[in-house]
Scaffold this motif. Structure first.
Motif, PDB file in Angstrom:
ATOM      1  N   LEU A   1      49.155  90.222  34.445  1.00 30.03           N
ATOM      2  CA  LEU A   1      49.788  89.411  35.483  1.00 30.03           C
ATOM      3  C   LEU A   1      49.535  87.924  35.309  1.00 30.03           C
ATOM      4  O   LEU A   1      48.414  87.490  35.026  1.00 30.03           O
ATOM      5  N   ALA A   2      50.594  87.153  35.535  1.00 29.18           N
ATOM      6  CA  ALA A   2      50.459  85.701  35.631  1.00 29.18           C
ATOM      7  C   ALA A   2      50.288  85.296  37.088  1.00 29.18           C
ATOM      8  O   ALA A   2      49.534  84.374  37.411  1.00 29.18           O
ATOM      9  N   ALA A   3      50.977  86.008  37.988  1.00 26.49           N
ATOM     10  CA  ALA A   3      50.861  85.717  39.409  1.00 26.49           C
ATOM     11  C   ALA A   3      51.335  86.934  40.175  1.00 26.49           C
ATOM     12  O   ALA A   3      52.139  87.733  39.688  1.00 26.49           O
ATOM     13  N   LEU A   4      50.836  87.057  41.444  1.00 26.33           N
ATOM     14  CA  LEU A   4      51.140  88.250  42.222  1.00 26.33           C
ATOM     15  C   LEU A   4      50.939  87.967  43.704  1.00 26.33           C
ATOM     16  O   LEU A   4      50.033  87.226  44.089  1.00 26.33           O
ATOM     17  N   SER A   5      51.787  88.560  44.544  1.00 26.23           N
ATOM     18  CA  SER A   5      51.566  88.588  45.981  1.00 26.23           C
ATOM     19  C   SER A   5      51.338  90.030  46.386  1.00 26.23           C
ATOM     20  O   SER A   5      52.142  90.917  46.059  1.00 26.23           O
TER      21      SER A   5
ATOM     22  N   HIS B   1      54.028  90.897  49.310  1.00 27.19           N
ATOM     23  CA  HIS B   1      55.458  90.845  49.040  1.00 27.19           C
ATOM     24  C   HIS B   1      55.739  91.498  47.686  1.00 27.19           C
ATOM     25  O   HIS B   1      54.861  91.572  46.809  1.00 27.19           O
ATOM     26  N   GLU B   2      56.990  91.955  47.530  1.00 32.09           N
ATOM     27  CA  GLU B   2      57.372  92.582  46.268  1.00 32.09           C
ATOM     28  C   GLU B   2      57.687  91.499  45.244  1.00 32.09           C
ATOM     29  O   GLU B   2      58.851  91.285  44.874  1.00 32.09           O
ATOM     30  N   TRP B   3      56.663  90.843  44.843  1.00 32.65           N
ATOM     31  CA  TRP B   3      56.823  89.744  43.888  1.00 32.65           C
ATOM     32  C   TRP B   3      55.651  89.742  42.916  1.00 32.65           C
ATOM     33  O   TRP B   3      54.501  89.937  43.294  1.00 32.65           O
ATOM     34  N   ARG B   4      55.978  89.585  41.641  1.00 37.55           N
ATOM     35  CA  ARG B   4      54.965  89.514  40.594  1.00 37.55           C
ATOM     36  C   ARG B   4      55.538  88.725  39.437  1.00 37.55           C
ATOM     37  O   ARG B   4      56.764  88.564  39.316  1.00 37.55           O
ATOM     38  N   MET B   5      54.692  88.220  38.597  1.00 36.25           N
ATOM     39  CA  MET B   5      55.138  87.579  37.372  1.00 36.25           C
ATOM     40  C   MET B   5      54.161  87.977  36.273  1.00 36.25           C
ATOM     41  O   MET B   5      52.943  87.797  36.405  1.00 36.25           O
ATOM     42  N   LEU B   6      54.712  88.585  35.219  1.00 38.79           N
ATOM     43  CA  LEU B   6      53.901  89.041  34.104  1.00 38.79           C
ATOM     44  C   LEU B   6      53.806  87.965  33.037  1.00 38.79           C
ATOM     45  O   LEU B   6      54.690  87.126  32.897  1.00 38.79           O
ATOM     46  N   HIS B   7      52.744  88.034  32.260  1.00 44.31           N
ATOM     47  CA  HIS B   7      52.635  87.150  31.108  1.00 44.31           C
ATOM     48  C   HIS B   7      53.804  87.416  30.168  1.00 44.31           C
ATOM     49  O   HIS B   7      54.084  88.560  29.830  1.00 44.31           O
TER      50      HIS B   7
ATOM     51  N   ALA C   1      61.344  85.386  40.780  1.00 43.13           N
ATOM     52  CA  ALA C   1      59.999  85.868  40.483  1.00 43.13           C
ATOM     53  C   ALA C   1      59.176  84.807  39.806  1.00 43.13           C
ATOM     54  O   ALA C   1      58.064  85.037  39.398  1.00 43.13           O
ATOM     55  N   GLY C   2      59.709  83.635  39.635  1.00 47.44           N
ATOM     56  CA  GLY C   2      58.957  82.577  38.985  1.00 47.44           C
ATOM     57  C   GLY C   2      59.917  81.510  38.544  1.00 47.44           C
ATOM     58  O   GLY C   2      61.119  81.674  38.581  1.00 47.44           O
ATOM     59  N   ASP C   3      59.440  80.376  38.173  1.00 47.70           N
ATOM     60  CA  ASP C   3      60.333  79.341  37.680  1.00 47.70           C
ATOM     61  C   ASP C   3      60.052  79.118  36.213  1.00 47.70           C
ATOM     62  O   ASP C   3      58.994  79.437  35.703  1.00 47.70           O
ATOM     63  N   SER C   4      61.046  78.567  35.548  1.00 43.31           N
ATOM     64  CA  SER C   4      60.936  78.447  34.097  1.00 43.31           C
ATOM     65  C   SER C   4      59.796  77.551  33.681  1.00 43.31           C
ATOM     66  O   SER C   4      59.168  77.765  32.660  1.00 43.31           O
ATOM     67  N   GLY C   5      59.453  76.587  34.515  1.00 45.24           N
ATOM     68  CA  GLY C   5      58.355  75.693  34.151  1.00 45.24           C
ATOM     69  C   GLY C   5      57.041  76.430  34.061  1.00 45.24           C
ATOM     70  O   GLY C   5      56.310  76.323  33.100  1.00 45.24           O
ATOM     71  N   SER C   6      56.729  77.194  35.095  1.00 39.66           N
ATOM     72  CA  SER C   6      55.462  77.925  35.071  1.00 39.66           C
ATOM     73  C   SER C   6      55.467  78.971  33.968  1.00 39.66           C
ATOM     74  O   SER C   6      54.464  79.213  33.328  1.00 39.66           O
TER      75      SER C   6
ATOM     76  N   ALA D   1      51.485  91.280  28.357  1.00 37.40           N
ATOM     77  CA  ALA D   1      52.199  91.830  29.511  1.00 37.40           C
ATOM     78  C   ALA D   1      52.220  93.356  29.490  1.00 37.40           C
ATOM     79  O   ALA D   1      52.519  93.987  30.501  1.00 37.40           O
ATOM     80  N   LEU D   2      51.918  93.957  28.337  1.00 41.19           N
ATOM     81  CA  LEU D   2      51.878  95.413  28.222  1.00 41.19           C
ATOM     82  C   LEU D   2      50.462  95.948  28.083  1.00 41.19           C
ATOM     83  O   LEU D   2      50.273  97.167  27.965  1.00 41.19           O
TER      84      LEU D   2
END
Length: 924
Positions: free
Chosen positions: A325-329, A332-338, A353-358, A371-372
């Motif tokens: 994970l890069a970020a998670l709530s 809420h049903e939100w996550r961002m994987l590496h 689920a995230g912005d291109s900058g991050s 991510a796996l």
């Protein structure tokens, strides 16, 4: 013989030994001090201290120098969880990243095209792929029928997603086969996804091995590229799961196809190149385990993915773990994987689920492969890969894996030809090879899969098969490590052996499962023998395997039949008239020391289950498994003693380190009564010889005292169990109740002459060692020790003669009475010869201390001249394929006897002394 054969081999195969045989053999001796030495300067035989390893397809042996280098490197650093921060964690992360690149470099894969995901092995990589692949009703899974069972397991995941499942016969995918070609209008497959007829996007996964682990068949590696170019459709010649055959015509499926190439076996002995102009394969996914290549580290593998394929899995997978994970709530049903892709992932609510900058920041600081990788990596094992690759490069070869292939293939080719050329004395072949065409060199990897054939023929003229379990057992006596069974490749095994789906279901219902020793059923083999070579194999490995097969399985006689291997002794068939029983033994507790009851006043009582209290008790561990001396040597140092007059069971230990452990004396009748179901004994199910049985656990007033004493004597938790007379009387063996803990029959007889003949052969063969090793009758745990008084000739005075040995074989399948000779008024004892006693390595266990004799000299000698004879008609009994010594006896029922001596009073006790044997007629 070895030297001349090796000289011819080296001349014919100049690539053997990597161009410098002397240096290769020196490196091998340094890396594998316990394996067969090459060359042998002292003798042409295999030393008892050496092991012969021919299971490279199962795993490569662990090199000593690799382990030493890896251990030294780890001790000089402080490996740290790379998910932490700080200097040590950063150093570990940098090394992990370096090993990802090293793995890609080993596979000839560009890091611009591929990424390496570390897993616990090839099977875990396959499972990860199967769980993350986007299965759906419009999709498909196709696998060849020679894939590893771990690949077949993916079909359950595909079916869960309602995808279609197909099986493609491997002959369509072999290296020289024409494979499912599309017509000129096939078109190319774009990097995007093809539309199905319903407009939905569908994905297909095609799986096959680069090299079969069953027979070493090498496959067409170009199919991965053809699949991407849409010039190959794997469903064209495939059979849909559950269908008997492929349809005559089938439209090509317009799917976005992805390829999985299982390279686990291939890369251990062959070069793979995934990128660039020299690429020989272009899979989307490749899986491997590192122990197959180097022997170390175990528990580490990789899923190598093309970058586009990796993104597919990351986008689709449901589960995520720590480290991915890069970020998670959590609310809420939100996550961002590496490394989750180049664009934001949309949640069900439509939020980004995230912005291109991050995300760009995350890709820069972390591998997309993470991510796996759920949880913390086995980073210590990953770090050890550096020493594995350095060990490979230490040979200073320009193209190391190309050289490995030439080296290993040469040895396998010689072995296959030598095995194929073996003939019995009647000119029938000794072996049947599977999947190998000797006229097509290079088609197979360094694997030879086969079954051995007996010299005898069945009534319809076909040769009988030697079961793989018998081959494994006998070659194991020569310190040969090989593989038997189906090698986790059911498809190839079924095809090679000609087994139908119905036959496999039938055998499974009868109890035949993977890993058991039911090797021949209805006259047909249910598995094979596999000998495989690898990076560090030597010519001597192949040579001594052939010599061992000659020793045990090649019949020298012209008629075939019962003369396979070494010359057999001919059993005496005439029933002896006068014998002397010199020793009587009981074994109150299974696998513990014997009690000599020879001098018991008035003889020892006989019951319906044999000698009174013989193997009446057993010791089990805390899991309910009956302990045996093979796994618990201290058992033989427990000396139980039953005093019929005092009515006690006394237990003592002969261990010198437990002199402080006092004898334990228990009232035997109370003990037995409290362990009987009729007296409320505690029934318990235990495991003995891979079988569940109902017996009685001791639950009386001495239970805690008894368990404490046994646990102290054995150094592990243990308790006493017994056969329940009530259960034994009311339920048969088929219902899980035992009559006693005896292995096969109520009594076992050993002849003194046979023991002498065996010792003569042990020392004549040089297996006795410098100290002249000898066995005595106690090694065979008999109840009766006897000798023949009416010898066949004056040879009875010659202890080195076999002429009077094995007279006990004449007792088999006969009912007879033994009665006291002149001057003795004992009533006769009625006995039946049940069959020969099939032996295992326990005959080399010292009955005084439980230590195993090095080299198994007793069993090896017996195997050379006391093996059962197979007729080739149907499945062989254990006696027919076993290593036999001694005869089992039983107590026949009076109703079976029709005539004979005066049997009005049958003895209820067994006595030592001289006896006359009378043959008895029976109703059968």
């Amino acid at each position: 013989m070895l030297r001349s054969a090796k000289a011819d081999f080296v001349r014919e195969h100049p690539d053997y030994g990597y161009g410098d045989v002397e240096e290769f053999e020196e490196r091998r001796r340094a890396d594998f001090p316990t394996l067969l030495k090459a060359p042998r300067a002292d003798a042409e035989g295999l030393a008892a201290s050496e092991m012969l390893y021919v299971d490279f397809a199962g795993a490569a042996p662990l090199p000593k120098r690799l382990l030493e280098a890896s251990t030294a490197a780890l001790l000089q650093s402080v490996p740290c969880n790379p998910h932490s921060s700080g200097p040590m964690a950063s150093a570990t992360q940098s090394e992990v990243d370096a090993m990802r690149r090293a793995v890609l470099d080993f596979l000839g894969a560009s890091p611009m095209e591929y990424e390496c995901v570390f897993t616990s092995g090839a099977t875990a990589a396959i499972k990860l792929l199967g769980e993350s692949f986007p299965w759906e009703p419009h999709g498909a899974l196709v696998y060849t029928d020679n894939v590893h069972n771990s690949v077949v397991g993916v079909r359950e995941l595909a079916k869960r997603g309602d995808a279609s499942v197909f099986v493609l016969p491997s002959e369509h995918v072999a290296g020289t086969a024409r494979c499912g070609q599309k017509g000129p209008d096939g078109g190319g497959q774009s990097d995007g996804e093809a539309s199905s007829s319903s407009g939905r996007m569908g994905h297909g996964l095609f799986c096959y091995p680069a090299e079969s682990n069953f027979d070493g068949l090498r496959m067409d590696l170009s199919l991965c590229r053809k699949l991407r170019e849409a010039t190959f459709d794997p469903t064209v010649d495939a059979v849909e799961l559950g269908s008997p055959s492929p349809p005559k015509t089938r439209e090509a499926r317009k799917l976005r196809w992805w390829s999985l190439l299982d390279v686990s076996k291939f890369v251990a002995t062959s070069a793979l190149c995934l990128s660039g102009p020299q690429a020989n394969a272009k899979p989307d996914f490749a899986v491997l385990s590192f122990y197959k290549i180097f022997g170390y580290p175990t528990g580490l593998g990789a899923l190598v993915c093309r970058r586009e394929a990796l993104s597919l899995l990351v986008r689709n997978r449901a589960y995520f773990g720590g480290g991915t994970l890069a970020a998670l709530s959590v609310y809420h049903e939100w996550r961002m994987l590496h490394g989750s892709g180049s664009g934001p992932r949309q949640t069900e609510g439509g939020t980004s689920a995230g912005d291109s900058g991050s995300e760009e920041h995350l890709v820069a600081r972390s591998s997309r492969a993470e991510a796996l990788e759920d949880g913390s990596l086995n980073y210590v094992a990953v770090l050890s890969l550096r020493q594995s690759f350095e060990w490979l490069s230490s040979a200073r070869l320009a193209k190391p894996m190309d050289a490995v292939q030439q080296h290993a293939d040469a040895i396998a080719s010689w072995f296959a030809r030598a095995l194929s050329s073996l003939r019995h004395g009647n000119d029938l072949p000794v072996a049947r090879l599977y999947g190998r065409d000797l006229s097509r060199e290079g088609r197979n990897g360094p694997v030879v899969t086969f079954n051995l054939l007996r010299a005898s023929c069945s009534e319809v003229g076909s040769q009988g098969f030697v079961g793989y379990a018998e081959v494994e057992r006998l070659l194991g006596l020569e310190h040969i490590q090989l593989r038997t069974g189906c090698f986790c490749n059911s498809g190839s095994c079924m095809k090679g052996l000609g087994l139908s789906y119905q036959a496999v279901r039938k055998f499974a219902a009868q109890g035949k499962v993977c890993g058991d020793d039911h090797d021949v059923v209805d006259g047909q083999p249910r598995g094979c023998v596999r000998i495989s070579f690898g990076m560090t194999s030597c010519f001597e490995d192949a040579f001594y395997c052939i010599e061992a097969i000659k020793k045990y399985f090649v019949a020298r006689g012209q008629r075939g039949g019962a003369d396979e291997g070494e010359e057999r002794t001919t059993s005496n068939t005439d029933l002896p008239r006068h014998v002397e029983i010199s020793r009587l033994y009981i074994y109150p507790i299974k696998s513990c020391a014997a009690q000599d009851v020879t001098g018991s006043p008035g003889g020892w009582p006989l019951t319906g289950s044999g000698l009174l209290y013989d193997r009446h008790f057993a010791i089990v561990d805390d899991l309910g498994k009956v302990l045996r001396a093979s796994s618990c040597p201290h058992l033989v140092q427990i000396k139980p003693r039953i005093d019929l007059e005092a009515k006690t069971l006394t237990m003592a230990t002969a261990r010198s380190d437990l002199r402080h452990l006092a004898e334990l004396v228990l009232p035997i009748e109370q003990l037995v009564a409290q362990m009987d179901a009729a007296q409320g004994g505690s029934k318990r199910q235990v495991r003995i010889c891979a079988r569940d049985c109902n017996i009685l656990a001791y639950a009386g007033c001495h239970r805690d005292q008894l368990s404490t004493w046994l646990s102290s004597a054995l150094g592990q938790q243990a308790s006493l169990v017994a056969v329940s007379p009530t259960l034994a009387a009311s339920r048969g063996r088929s219902e899980g109740a035992l009559q006693s803990f005896a292995n096969s029959a109520k009594l076992l007889l050993i002849a003194e002459e046979s023991v002498r003949a065996l010792n003569h052969r042990i020392n004549a063969a040089g297996d006795g060692g410098a100290n002249g090793f000898q066995v005595d009758h106690r090694y065979f745990r008999p109840n009766l020790v006897a000798k023949r008084l009416d010898a066949l000739s004056s040879a009875r005075l010659n202890e080195e003669s076999d002429e009077n040995a094995f007279w006990e074989d004449s007792l088999v399948s006969r009912v007879f009475a033994i009665r006291g000779s002149a001057g003795r008024d004992h009533a006769p004892v009625l006995l039946r010869g049940v069959g020969p006693c099939s032996r295992c390595s326990m005959v080399d266990v010292n009955p005084d201390c439980g230590a195993k004799t090095r080299g198994n000299p007793t069993l090896r000698t017996l195997a050379a001249f006391r093996r059962g004879q197979g007729s080739g008609r149907g499945e062989l009994s254990q006696a027919e394929k076993g290593i036999n010594f001694g005869v089992y006896l039983d107590l026949p029922r009076r109703s079976e006897v029709t005539d004979g001596p005066a049997l009005a009073a049958i003895a209820d006790k067994m006595h030592p002394g001289r006896f006359v044997i009378d043959a008895i007629s029976t109703t059968s």
